[in-house]
Design a protein around this motif. Sequence first.
Motif, PDB file in Angstrom:
ATOM      1  N   CYS A  76      31.742 -45.267 -14.171  1.00  0.00           N
ATOM      2  CA  CYS A  76      32.738 -45.006 -15.211  1.00  0.00           C
ATOM      3  C   CYS A  76      34.109 -44.735 -14.613  1.00  0.00           C
ATOM      4  CB  CYS A  76      32.299 -43.818 -16.067  1.00  0.00           C
ATOM      5  SG  CYS A  76      30.838 -44.155 -17.092  1.00  0.00           S
ATOM      6  N   CYS A  77      34.143 -43.992 -13.511  1.00  0.00           N
ATOM      7  CA  CYS A  77      35.405 -43.676 -12.852  1.00  0.00           C
ATOM      8  C   CYS A  77      36.118 -44.936 -12.390  1.00  0.00           C
ATOM      9  CB  CYS A  77      35.147 -42.749 -11.670  1.00  0.00           C
ATOM     10  SG  CYS A  77      36.621 -42.314 -10.726  1.00  0.00           S
ATOM     11  N   ASN A  78      35.385 -45.846 -11.767  1.00  0.00           N
ATOM     12  CA  ASN A  78      35.999 -47.066 -11.247  1.00  0.00           C
ATOM     13  C   ASN A  78      36.298 -48.088 -12.339  1.00  0.00           C
ATOM     14  OD1 ASN A  78      36.175 -47.047  -8.131  1.00  0.00           O
ATOM     15  ND2 ASN A  78      34.170 -46.157  -8.549  1.00  0.00           N
ATOM     16  N   SER A  79      35.596 -47.997 -13.460  1.00  0.00           N
ATOM     17  CA  SER A  79      35.858 -48.906 -14.577  1.00  0.00           C
ATOM     18  C   SER A  79      37.072 -48.470 -15.386  1.00  0.00           C
ATOM     19  CB  SER A  79      34.638 -48.964 -15.509  1.00  0.00           C
ATOM     20  OG  SER A  79      33.517 -49.507 -14.860  1.00  0.00           O
ATOM     21  N   ASN A  80      37.324 -47.182 -15.394  1.00  0.00           N
ATOM     22  CA  ASN A  80      38.444 -46.627 -16.158  1.00  0.00           C
ATOM     23  C   ASN A  80      39.719 -46.696 -15.315  1.00  0.00           C
ATOM     24  OD1 ASN A  80      40.128 -43.888 -16.537  1.00  0.00           O
ATOM     25  ND2 ASN A  80      39.343 -44.561 -18.525  1.00  0.00           N
ATOM     26  N   GLN A  81      40.828 -47.082 -15.930  1.00  0.00           N
ATOM     27  CA  GLN A  81      42.067 -47.275 -15.187  1.00  0.00           C
ATOM     28  C   GLN A  81      43.060 -46.130 -15.386  1.00  0.00           C
ATOM     29  OE1 GLN A  81      42.418 -50.003 -13.062  1.00  0.00           O
ATOM     30  NE2 GLN A  81      40.255 -50.266 -13.621  1.00  0.00           N
ATOM     31  N   THR A  82      42.620 -45.050 -16.050  1.00  0.00           N
ATOM     32  CA  THR A  82      43.555 -43.968 -16.367  1.00  0.00           C
ATOM     33  C   THR A  82      43.124 -42.620 -15.808  1.00  0.00           C
ATOM     34  OG1 THR A  82      42.468 -43.638 -18.521  1.00  0.00           O
ATOM     35  CG2 THR A  82      44.372 -45.109 -18.466  1.00  0.00           C
ATOM     36  N   ASP A  83      42.291 -42.628 -14.774  1.00  0.00           N
ATOM     37  CA  ASP A  83      41.916 -41.388 -14.082  1.00  0.00           C
ATOM     38  C   ASP A  83      41.272 -40.380 -15.028  1.00  0.00           C
ATOM     39  OD1 ASP A  83      41.895 -39.873 -11.603  1.00  0.00           O
ATOM     40  OD2 ASP A  83      43.462 -38.613 -12.462  1.00  0.00           O
ATOM     41  N   SER A  84      40.298 -40.845 -15.805  1.00  0.00           N
ATOM     42  CA  SER A  84      39.719 -40.005 -16.858  1.00  0.00           C
ATOM     43  C   SER A  84      38.434 -39.293 -16.465  1.00  0.00           C
ATOM     44  CB  SER A  84      39.438 -40.863 -18.102  1.00  0.00           C
ATOM     45  OG  SER A  84      40.637 -41.391 -18.629  1.00  0.00           O
ATOM     46  N   PHE A  85      37.853 -39.624 -15.314  1.00  0.00           N
ATOM     47  CA  PHE A  85      36.544 -39.084 -14.942  1.00  0.00           C
ATOM     48  C   PHE A  85      36.580 -38.435 -13.563  1.00  0.00           C
ATOM     49  CE2 PHE A  85      35.774 -42.577 -17.856  1.00  0.00           C
ATOM     50  CZ  PHE A  85      34.818 -42.082 -18.721  1.00  0.00           C
ATOM     51  N   TYR A  86      35.736 -37.418 -13.383  1.00  0.00           N
ATOM     52  CA  TYR A  86      35.429 -36.891 -12.055  1.00  0.00           C
ATOM     53  C   TYR A  86      34.122 -37.516 -11.590  1.00  0.00           C
ATOM     54  CZ  TYR A  86      38.831 -33.092 -12.587  1.00  0.00           C
ATOM     55  OH  TYR A  86      39.975 -32.352 -12.750  1.00  0.00           O
ATOM     56  N   ILE A  87      33.983 -37.698 -10.296  1.00  0.00           N
ATOM     57  CA  ILE A  87      32.730 -38.192  -9.734  1.00  0.00           C
ATOM     58  C   ILE A  87      31.812 -37.015  -9.434  1.00  0.00           C
ATOM     59  CG2 ILE A  87      31.696 -39.236  -7.672  1.00  0.00           C
ATOM     60  CD1 ILE A  87      33.984 -41.235  -7.664  1.00  0.00           C
ATOM     61  N   TYR A  88      30.577 -37.115  -9.909  1.00  0.00           N
ATOM     62  CA  TYR A  88      29.598 -36.060  -9.638  1.00  0.00           C
ATOM     63  C   TYR A  88      29.069 -36.199  -8.217  1.00  0.00           C
ATOM     64  CZ  TYR A  88      25.329 -33.391  -9.428  1.00  0.00           C
ATOM     65  OH  TYR A  88      24.358 -32.512  -9.024  1.00  0.00           O
ATOM     66  N   ASP A  89      28.972 -35.061  -7.531  1.00  0.00           N
ATOM     67  CA  ASP A  89      28.429 -35.019  -6.177  1.00  0.00           C
ATOM     68  C   ASP A  89      27.700 -33.692  -6.012  1.00  0.00           C
ATOM     69  OD1 ASP A  89      28.805 -36.207  -3.188  1.00  0.00           O
ATOM     70  OD2 ASP A  89      28.962 -34.015  -3.151  1.00  0.00           O
ATOM     71  N   ARG A  90      26.560 -33.696  -5.360  1.00  0.00           N
ATOM     72  CA  ARG A  90      25.758 -32.475  -5.252  1.00  0.00           C
ATOM     73  C   ARG A  90      26.465 -31.405  -4.432  1.00  0.00           C
ATOM     74  NH1 ARG A  90      22.277 -32.531  -0.524  1.00  0.00           N
ATOM     75  NH2 ARG A  90      22.558 -34.453   0.679  1.00  0.00           N
ATOM     76  N   TYR A  91      27.267 -31.812  -3.432  1.00  0.00           N
ATOM     77  CA  TYR A  91      28.025 -30.833  -2.669  1.00  0.00           C
ATOM     78  C   TYR A  91      29.114 -30.210  -3.527  1.00  0.00           C
ATOM     79  CZ  TYR A  91      25.785 -32.909   1.427  1.00  0.00           C
ATOM     80  OH  TYR A  91      24.868 -33.361   2.334  1.00  0.00           O
TER      81      TYR A  91
END
Length: 212
Positions: free
Chosen positions: A119-134
């Motif tokens: 979703c992050c890479n598909s969206n062009q307006t910086d709308s998502f954070y990437i989930y990471d376990r760290y």
Amino acid sequence: YSSQERHRVYLKHFQQIFSLNHLHHYFVGDELVRKVFAEHPSNSNYDDVLIKVLILDYFYNSSLRYRQNGVSLMAGHIVQLSASENLDEKIKDGDLDAVRLVRTLTGSSDYLSFATKYCCNSNQTDSFYIYDRYVESIMYRFALEHVDLFDVHVTHKGLKDYKTYFEVCEKYKEFHHLKGTRRETDWYLWGNEVLKFKEERNGWNNSFKWVL
């Protein structure tokens, strides 16, 4: 340094680390992923979606390859969502529900991290954070230290809910006055864990000390 200045210094430093060691794989991968997603924006065409799923799984080891036909199943899943759930518009609008839709294949494990990357890479307006376990661990610690910022008690399990994870990341960004993009904040948070891991596990002596 102010939080904003430290943020900029950190990003520059982290990019230098990428260029100097095996993490270069991820730095180059991130640029290539962005390029492929920009050139194949459709989520309704199977071939376009398949190449995006493949490249994400390769560079970020999202574990789809370890499930039989996992990559092709996820590609088909996304195409189906495009038709039945208007996924393209949800991603374009920054609707966090897009992550919920993408993350689960029928009868499979939960692919939350993959879904946020897609979703992050598909969206062009910086709308998502990437989930990471760290990053989840950092957010959990932050929430415990700043309970007054939240209306409800934040738990590790609760952070698996993407809307909760997103909210905590937003609070963190606001609290530290980080004015960069959400993607830059992703790099900042993840990189902080990488640096500490190298220092603690590999005896790597880093003269640059990042202190929040």
